[in-house]
Structures are given as C-alpha cells and as structure tokens.
Write a protein that holds these residues in place. Structure first.
Motif, PDB file in Angstrom:
ATOM      1  N   MET A   1       0.085   4.980   7.460  1.00 35.27           N
ATOM      2  CA  MET A   1       1.097   3.215   7.019  1.00 35.27           C
ATOM      3  C   MET A   1      -0.311   2.769   6.733  1.00 35.27           C
ATOM      4  O   MET A   1      -1.607   3.406   6.350  1.00 35.27           O
ATOM      5  N   CYS A   2      -0.669   1.529   5.937  1.00 36.93           N
ATOM      6  CA  CYS A   2      -2.018   0.967   5.583  1.00 36.93           C
ATOM      7  C   CYS A   2      -3.122  -0.395   7.024  1.00 36.93           C
ATOM      8  O   CYS A   2      -2.239   0.160   8.261  1.00 36.93           O
TER       9      CYS A   2
ATOM     10  N   PRO B   1       0.706  -1.622   0.021  1.00 34.75           N
ATOM     11  CA  PRO B   1      -0.172  -0.156   0.036  1.00 34.75           C
ATOM     12  C   PRO B   1       1.154   1.298   0.100  1.00 34.75           C
ATOM     13  O   PRO B   1       0.651   2.102  -0.948  1.00 34.75           O
ATOM     14  N   GLN B   2       1.702   1.328   0.545  1.00 32.47           N
ATOM     15  CA  GLN B   2       2.833   2.527   0.404  1.00 32.47           C
ATOM     16  C   GLN B   2       3.444   2.999  -1.611  1.00 32.47           C
ATOM     17  O   GLN B   2       3.694   4.475  -0.670  1.00 32.47           O
TER      18      GLN B   2
ATOM     19  N   LYS C   1      -3.021  -2.973   7.928  1.00 37.03           N
ATOM     20  CA  LYS C   1      -2.215  -3.974   8.210  1.00 37.03           C
ATOM     21  C   LYS C   1      -1.382  -3.285   9.365  1.00 37.03           C
ATOM     22  O   LYS C   1      -1.274  -3.568  10.591  1.00 37.03           O
ATOM     23  N   GLY C   2      -0.916  -2.161   9.004  1.00 40.68           N
ATOM     24  CA  GLY C   2       0.280  -2.068  10.123  1.00 40.68           C
ATOM     25  C   GLY C   2      -0.024  -1.371  11.352  1.00 40.68           C
ATOM     26  O   GLY C   2      -0.004  -1.210  11.981  1.00 40.68           O
TER      27      GLY C   2
ATOM     28  N   CYS D   1       7.423  -2.722   2.473  1.00 39.94           N
ATOM     29  CA  CYS D   1       7.525  -1.781   1.949  1.00 39.94           C
ATOM     30  C   CYS D   1       8.547  -1.115   3.377  1.00 39.94           C
ATOM     31  O   CYS D   1       9.560   0.423   2.842  1.00 39.94           O
TER      32      CYS D   1
HETATM   33  S1  SF4 Z   1       2.038  -0.559   7.545  1.00 45.07           S
HETATM   34 FE1  SF4 Z   1       0.974  -1.722   5.664  1.00 45.07          FE
HETATM   35  S2  SF4 Z   1       2.583  -0.432   3.513  1.00 45.07           S
HETATM   36 FE2  SF4 Z   1       3.559  -0.201   5.774  1.00 45.07          FE
HETATM   37  S3  SF4 Z   1       4.935  -2.145   5.916  1.00 45.07           S
HETATM   38 FE3  SF4 Z   1       3.075  -2.098   6.741  1.00 45.07          FE
HETATM   39  S4  SF4 Z   1       2.297  -3.662   5.348  1.00 45.07           S
HETATM   40 FE4  SF4 Z   1       2.909  -2.578   4.276  1.00 45.07          FE
END
Ligand code: SF4
Lengths: 795, 209
Positions: B95-96, A26-27, B98-99, B66
């Motif tokens: 952040m997404c 996503p980043q 998941k993060g 990432c």
């Molecule tokens: S926050 Fe999301 S985009 Fe960033 S490293 Fe974690 S899983 Fe990947």
C-alpha cells in the motif's frame, strides 16, 4: 481503463503521458515494475515536471502543458512515415479504409462546417454506397480515413512538434522509436494517462489522440496494451457508472432532452442505433425505468418515462452550476462528499457563489471548506444568509458496499467498525432524507407522483441501516415475475418483464455457483491463463470482461496475434477463450459457435461502424480529428495555425470570465496544478489525518532554480503566485524537477502547484484553484487546470 | 514436521517487527525507543501480540482508483492497524502512504498514547443559521424534517411541470447535487434516484473535474 492493473505485467513499453502514478496511483508503480523486472519492459514518461514517475523512466520527455496532441501526433506521423504502424490491425479493425464525404476539409486550424462559433458535422460523414459505407481496402484513395489522417499528421514532423512541446528533438526521436516498436503483433504498448490529458480546453481531443495512437499500433484489445485512463478516486468509475452526471442516467444511457425526447418513443427512436451493441438500448432503459418505478411503470404509461426530469439541452456541468449559483438561480445545494470550495476551478469566485444559496446540505466526514465557506478567512458570516446542514457520515470501513476501481472491478468492502458519534452511512442519510421528503409530499405539493412512485422500500426489519442487498439487487437486475437475480444483461427485456437499475452492473450480485457468494464478493486468486485476468476476483463490468475489445487480440481468422497473450482464439471449430469474449461468439438460442468472420467486422461493438475510429464522423463537437491548439491562456502563439485556441472551447460569464491574454506581460509563466502522494483530492480527509498532515503540512509552489535566483527566492521563502483571477501565498519549493521550456527559441518558466490545500483541517494552506481559470472542453466541460498563466514574486 | 506458516501469518509477524510501536500499547515501548543513544539497538520485550484479539475485516482503500485491498484490524470501535491485503491481486499486500494511514480517519493516538476517535471527525448533526458565526448541534430527526421542508419549498417554488412547448419536463433548476466519487456504488445509485425523482437536473461530481 480498457485493461486492468493486473494486466500491466504483460506490457512491453509504457507511455505515461499526463499521469504521475508514483504520486497519484502509487500501486501502478508496482505493476509496471513487475513488467520491467520480469520482461524488460521500458517506461517512457512525458510530463512538464520531472516527476517521481519520471525518475524511474527509461526515457523522460519534457512536454509543455497543453501540447499533448502535438506530441502524440508526432509519434503517429513517425509511425506512418516509417511504416511502423500495425498494418493488418489498422486495415481490419479501424475505419482507415472508410471513405469520407468529399466536402470534408481542413484549413488553417478549422475543419469544414464551422459557422457562428460552432461546427455543423455534416461534412465529416462517411461516403455511402446505398446502405453501406464506401471503402478502399488499398488505403490509397485520398478520401479514405488513412490518407486523410496521414496528410493531417504529416504537418507534425519532429522539428515542428518539438518547437511546440519544448521536448529536445533527440529525446523525441527516441520516444518515437521506442513506442513505435510496439506496432508489431507480438509487442504490447500500454498508454497510461490521467488528468494531465483531460484537464484541458481540448481534453476530449487529447484523449482521442491517445486512442488513435493505440489503434495505429494495434495496442487496443490485447493483453499488455490498452488506453488506460487511471481514475483518481476510489469510486469515480462507479459514481460515473451510476450517472451522477447531468448528461447521463445510469450505465451511460443519455439523459432525457425535452426538445429531442418529448416521449419514450422519441427517445428510443432517436437514441437507438441500428447497429452496435447499443441497438439493445430499449432493453436497458425500460429495465431501468422498471427498477425505478416498480409496479407503477407499465407499458400503457410508457414505463413512467414522463417522470424522468428532462433537461433543456444546456450546460448543467460543474462550472455551469456554479455560474448559475453566482447568478442567484440555484437556491439549494446538496454538497455530498465533495469539496468544490477547494477542488473546483476558480474557487474564490465559486465560494462567493455559495453565498447566494438559501440552504446547503453538506454530507461529509470532516468540516470541509465548502460546508464552512461562511467562515472562510476574510468573510463576514453576518452577511451570509445561507442555512447549512452539516451531516456526519461514515468512512469507507465504517459501512459496507462496493466500489469500482479503475480496472472496472467492483469490489465489496465489509464493515469493520461503527461510525463515530452520531455519524451514519451515506446510504442511510440518502434513504432517510428522501423518506422525509416523501412524507412532506404525502400532504400534496407540485407533481408529487415521481417522488411518491419512486421505489424506495429498503427497510430492513430490526436494522437501522437500509437493506443494501435489496438496493444492490435492484441495480444488478431481476426478473419481475419471480424476483430472481439476473446473471447478465443479455437477459434484459424491453417489455417490462425485467428490472435493472444499472445495466452494466448486471451480474455483479449474481451468486457464483462454486464460491457461493455474490460475484462482487469473490476473493479467488484463480488465474488459469497466467495473464493476470483473475476472473473470480470480484466482478468486472461489463459481463466480468477484464480486457474490453478483446476480439482485436486475434487476427480476422481468429488466430491470436501473439499466442503468448491469447485472450480469445478460434481453433477452426470453436472459440477457446481466456477472457469473456467482447463479441458475438455463440448463438444465444442454438448455442452454436459464430465463425470469426462475423466478429472480425464488428470488433468494436460499441461503435455503429463496428471498428475503431481513427476519424470520428460524429461524437465530438470540435472536429473529427484532434488538432493542436494552445491552451486558452498561453504564453505563445499557435505555430500550427491562425486558430489560437479550440474554436469551440466553453467560456463562462460574470466573475468567471476573467482570462489573461496570450503572452500576457503581467503573467509570463505557465501555472499547472498537480497532486502529492500524501494527500487525496481537496484534502478534506487527508489534511485531517495527523500522519499525512505531518508528512505534507503546507502549501508550496515549485519553481525552477533559475527563476528562484532571478527572483531572489530561497527554498522555503514565502512567494505570491498570482493570475488574473487573484493571488495566493505559499512557500517556494526550489528544485531542478522544474526547468524552463525552450519554446520556439523562447525560455518559458513553469510553476507547479499542488491543489490539496484549504483553510480547514490540521494541514492548511492556500488553495491553488483560487487562481485557475473557468474554461471548459466543449464536449465534457472539464476545466483547464493544467495550463494557465501566472506570475510569481517574493512575498 | 516443521509448522508451516501461511503468508498471512508471515506478514503479521513482519508487521509486528517493522511497525511495532504503532501496534504496541503499553508504556514499555516508549522508553526503549527513547533510549536509542550510543549506537545501541534498543532491546525490549515485545510482550504478547497485541493485535491477536483484533477483528480482521477485508476492505478496499478509500483513496485513489487503484483499488488496493486492505485488512482493517479493529478492537471494539477503534481501528488498531491497517495493512495491505496480501490476497488482493491489485496490491498483493502493498500500500502507499495514504492507504497505510487510512486508520487515521477513524482513530488517532492521543498525547497519552491512547487510541481515540479522530477528534476532527464530525460526530453530530451541525446546523448553521442565517447570519450566524457558529455551528449548533442538532438531532437527526430535526435535521431530516427541516431539510425536507427546504427541499419542498425550493422545488415547489421553482418547479416546471411543462416547458413552453407543453412537454412534461418535471424539473427544478434551483436545486443542485454535487458528489461523490468517494461514496459507494449503492449510495450513488440512491443519490441519483432521489435527485431525479425530485426533478433535479443540476447533477455532477468529481468525474467532471
Ligand atoms: S493504498 Fe495508495 S495506491 Fe492503493 S488504492 Fe490507496 S491511495 Fe491508491
């Protein structure tokens, strides 16, 4: 990745093929978004599904799973036919002008040298003039790589390509025009891929095709460009660097083969090329042996080379391991932070194979389907004799250490909290298990020397955890005499005076002279070039270089192709650099600058010929050039040749052998697996996280509205998705993000399956991999999970 | 002179504003949100900043490649909140999903709205005996010693010191190691050292799939 995420902002056109960053990285959407917002960069997405990434694209091109080579060759053919490739780059920095053996040929899907199911690569070699490779700098000789490539890809005209891929012709032409616009000195095209390219029976050749397109357009080694393989796990780059692979030791030093390398001398003689940076291999290998076996490794005993286990040249990859297990040949299994019972191909058969084990040591955070295979639905535990030890481990922020992201940045993570209950870090667990094993062998046993002589002295007085700084220093490298931490792999020696566990990590623990912390712990946002290089944020291997092959960002005379994107520059007397040069620019002993002509002919320092390979005379088992073949399970015949599949694709035996025939009437649809932003891999962690489980609670199959209508399926209905390997049940997700492909006049439906689910955790569901095939790419044995045949019925 | 607020402070304030319920422990927050009837925005006293006592630790996301930087806010051994590290060039604070949910792997909020350990975590050494249908709790010393015995038995029964040509091969083909791209570099380095010392050649992990 050749480049880094923070470099994406310099791109002009993105070609995302076989990747879906909006869900899986996503980043990356933010990094691409910066380029789109600040410099009007354009985004092309080629994908079988209209993904969330595709929703942001300037051009979305539908593409049937497994047809990437046809797609990429179509663009290359367009570039060559219309003179849109970067001529000076191709001439100087690739092997375009090199002459190939006159016996080389290609006909009806086969390259020369094919016999008994495999290739002899002799006829793919270059022509030699004495010691030098014969060349034609006019690129006109029909035997030169450029002409061979031109002829080979000329078969991939727009009409033919679109018949294979299902891409509308007008859309494909737009893709060609837009992406080929980056074949200019002042334009950068960034090619992004992930598992959509690699999980294929011709995955390596798919990757080759991405690199060849980037070479043709002069997009490698420059800011904003690159071949960017976005990696799926937080440390899959790092675990690969550490050699958690049967065919590599650490730092991509090949593992030892009993037939080829009975002695150290054999290894060094056979594996050290005369040219390229790999000519330093003896320094890397011997320093690694010195790190592993310490004082026991001496010149007299070949630095304990005999201790390193030697393989038999056979396949010992994931799928081969499971086949061996199913045949009862594997008795003990360390299942460490990975869940193949959900994440591996053909997982019903794989779970069955686990029943043949005597013991399993599973190390994980949550109860995975692998650790609890003996209580899977439909399994009778009483019949399973396997002993299972399930060891509780610490999560990322419950311990400290480094992870290497896709940009090769090795970043330090500090410890925030203690692991819960009796859980321990994986570092502690590994340290203690092997200590216990060593204790067993102190009383004798078969050939205990390699076990007892391995350096394993990481006790930290007063602490329960092993001394991570000592381990990290061993990986980084030090001089044996005084234990001084090394700053670079250029200091490594092949005489035993240096020790270095992972040569490409040399420097990652070296103290920054200004910031006074080990390089991987640096947190400075300094970025003088403004190009997003961030040289003082953590450490990028190799040598803190942020963009590899950066010599190619300047012309042969050392002048940057695009001054706005300057990475390295020769000002007539010296090199002025923004990034760490990826070439010999300074004489190590005299300190004098090396003139640009020397590096211009050796800009791809890891290849023996010093340039990028449009044609690969060695290195691939399935051809010097990619060629379109159908996936092993395909609904159609190969339009390009009589050769239906990759002729050297790897197939497996016994229960792993089941494959549907081409155009099977029982399995008329294409199945493809994919991921979701809310879950991670086999879901072992995320399906036990309440917030994420709530967001994506259940397994589903995406089908097109047309197919749903035909089957009488409404959104949310249960469906049965089957392949020749079995059947799974899940809900139907009916959305126009899936549309049937028009392939050579035929309509073919696609079924999308997320592969995160299993029977453990809060969010449970059927496992997509229960129906995926056991097929491997011949070079790397990656399974073909992106294209297989299936059927769907209302359940 | 106006007091300058740093970007970090700003984000902290912002975090409180947008993710208030997650950060506030007291009961006051619940009725306030529960009474969001009749298009009236809830008003309630935020009280003192409940993360002010939290320890901040810089980390990196455990999920995709990432490499987003994050800050773990913790109190004792419970994770209170996770936010993107504004300084990390990979993500600059974002952040997404998941993060952001990374804290769940350690700490969840129970029915009484108290932070507790995620009860699905394995917190003991577990052992499953042949033919058994359940896990048994064991201690580390027992498990380490028993594992070492199994390794030795399997290795010694299947060990090939030399192959048919007399080449020292030092291997066992009856043990395999799979994993892990989810473990740290230093951990993976130890895994392969120990497996190779034992002569294991069946080594693989996520990178293959
Ligand atoms: S926050 Fe999301 S985009 Fe960033 S490293 Fe974690 S899983 Fe990947």
């Amino acid at each position: 990745m050749t480049n880094s995420f923070t470099d994406y902002k310099n791109g002009d056109v993105f070609l995302v093929i076989g990747a879906n960053p909006a869900e899986n990285h996503p980043q990356v959407m933010r990094h691409m978004g910066i380029a789109m917002a600040t410099r009007g960069a354009k985004l092309i997405v080629a994908d079988p599904r209209f993904t969330k990434t595709a929703a942001k694209a300037d051009i979305y091109a539908t593409l049937r799973p497994g047809t990437d080579i046809a797609f990429l060759y179509g663009i290359m053919n367009y570039a060559i036919q219309n003179g849109l490739y970067f001529y000076d780059y191709v001439l100087n920095y690739t092997n375009a002008s090199f002459l190939v053996n006159p016996e080389y040929g290609f006909s009806d899907g086969l390259f020369t040298g094919f016999a008994d199911g495999k290739y002899d690569t002799k006829t793919w070699a270059y022509q030699m003039n004495g010691d030098a490779i014969a060349k034609d700098p006019t690129l006109q000789d029909p035997r030169c790589v450029f002409q061979i490539l031109k002829k080979h890809v000329s078969r991939y005209d727009i009409k033919t390509v679109c018949k294979i891929t299902g891409t509308p012709e007008d859309v494909f032409k737009k893709v060609c025009d837009l992406y080929c616009s980056t074949g200019k000195p002042d334009k950068a095209g960034n090619l992004i891929y992930a598992m959509g390219i690699t999980q294929s029976s011709h995955g390596s050749q798919n990757v080759r095709a991405t690199a060849m397109l980037q070479l043709l357009l002069g997009n490698i080694g420059i800011a904003g460009g690159g071949v960017n393989a976005q990696r799926g796990e937080s440390n899959v780059q790092g675990s690969t660097d550490q050699g958690i692979l049967y065919h590599y030791l650490t730092g991509y030093l090949g593992s030892v083969n009993a037939t080829l390398h009975p002695t150290l001398k054999d290894y060094l003689d056979k594996e050290t090329p005369k040219t390229s940076f790999w000519s330093n291999k003896p320094k890397f290998l011997i320093s690694m042996l010195k790190a592993w076996y310490g004082a026991k490794a001496t010149k007299e005993n070949d630095f304990c080379f005999d201790y390193v286990p030697k393989h038999d040249g056979k396949d010992h990859s994931h799928q081969a391991i499971f086949q061996q297990m199913s045949e009862g040949k594997i008795k003990g299994y360390f299942a460490w932070g990975q869940n193949p019972a959900v994440g591996g191909p053909n997982s019903t058969v794989a779970r069955k194979a686990l029943e043949n084990l005597d013991w399993m040591v599973a190390v994980d955070l949550f109860e995975t389907e692998t650790a609890s295979f003996w209580k899977a639905p439909g399994v009778n535990p009483a019949n399973i004799k396997t002993e299972v030890f399930l060891l509780p481990t610490a999560f990322s922020y419950e311990k400290e250490g480094t992870v290497a992201n896709s940009s090769r940045w090795i970043q330090w993570r500090w410890k925030a909290v203690e692991p819960p209950g009796k859980a321990k870090s994986d570092l502690w667990i590994a340290y203690e298990i092997f200590k216990a094993v060593r204790k067993e062998y102190q009383a004798g046993g078969k050939f205990p020397a390699p076990i007892l002589d391995m350096v394993w002295d990481y006790d930290l007085p007063g602490h329960d955890e092993p001394d991570i700084m000592k381990i990290a220093k061993e990986m980084n490298g030090y001089t044996v005499a005084d234990g001084a931490t090394l700053d670079a792999f250029s200091k490594l020696k092949d005489d035993g005076s240096t020790a270095c566990g992972v040569w490409i990590y040399a420097g990652y623990m070296f103290e920054d002279p200004v910031l006074k912390v080990p390089a991987s712990q640096r947190r400075s946002r300094e970025d003088k070039s403004g190009l997003g290089l961030f040289p003082k944020w953590s450490f990028a291997w190799p040598a803190n270089r942020r963009i590899v092959y950066n010599r190619c960002s300047a012309d042969p005379s050392g002048k940057p192709w695009d001054p706005k994107r300057m990475l390295v520059s020769w000002d007539g007397a010296q090199w002025v650099n923004n990034d760490v040069p990826d070439f010999g620019f300074k004489d190590a002993t005299t300190g004098a600058f090396i003139t640009p002509d020397k590096s211009a002919v050796n800009c791809y320092i890891m290849t023996t010929e010093g340039v990028g390979r449009l044609f690969a005379p060695t290195g691939c088992k399935d051809g010097p050039l990619p060629e379109h073949y159908e996936p092993v399970e395909s609904p159609v015949n190969n339009l390009m040749s009589k050769q239906q599949n990759n002729p050297v694709a790897v197939k497996y035996k016994g229960d792993f052998a089941k494959l549907a025939p081409t155009a099977s009437p029982d399995f008329p649809y294409i199945g493809t697996t994919h991921r979701l932003v809310e879950h991670y891999q086999s879901g072992a962690v995320t399906r036990s996280c309440p917030n994420l489980a709530e967001l994506q609670p259940e397994m589903f199959a995406s089908i097109s509205p047309g197919l749903a209508k035909k089957l009488g399926v409404k959104p949310g209905d249960m469906v049965a998705v089957s392949s020749i390997r079995g059947e799974i049940k899940c809900r139907a997700n009916v959305l126009p993000i899936i549309k049937p492909f028009k392939i050579d006049g035929k309509e073919i439906e696609l079924i999308g399956l997320p592969w995160h689910y299993g029977f453990s955790g809060i969010a449970t569901g059927a496992t997509a991999n229960d129906i995926t095939p056991s097929v491997g790419d011949p070079n790397v044995m990656i399974p073909e999970s992106k294209a297989f045949l299936c059927n769907v019925k209302k359940a | 002179m106006k007091q300058k607020i740093s970007r970090r402070d700003f984000l902290k304030f912002l975090g409180l504003g947008t993710a208030g319920t997650a950060l506030l422990e007291g009961a006051t927050a619940i009725p306030a949100f529960a009474s969001t009837a009749e298009d009236k925005l809830p008003t309630f006293d935020l009280g003192p900043l409940k993360i002010k006592k939290a320890k901040e630790t810089a980390s990196v996301c455990a999920f995709c490649g990432c490499g987003c930087g994050l800050i773990v806010y913790s109190e004792g051994d419970r994770v209170i909140h996770i936010e993107g590290d504004p300084d990390n060039p990979n993500n600059e604070g974002s952040m997404c999903s998941k993060g952001i949910a990374l804290g769940d792997a350690n700490t969840i909020v129970d029915k009484n709205r108290k932070r507790v350990v995620n009860n699905r975590r394995i917190m003991d050494v577990l052992y499953r005996a042949p033919g058994s249908n359940k896990w048994e709790k064991k201690d580390w010393d027992w498990a380490l010693a028993e594992i070492a015995k199994r390794v030795k038995k399997t290795r010694d029964e299947t060990f090939e010191e030399k192959d048919e040509k007399g080449v020292t091969v030092n291997r066992t083909q009856a043990i395999c190691h799979i994993g892990s791209a989810s473990c740290d570099n230093e951990e993976n380095y130890l895994f392969q050292k120990m497996q190779r010392a034992m002569g294991v050649i069946n080594i693989d992990h996520h990178a293959r799939l």
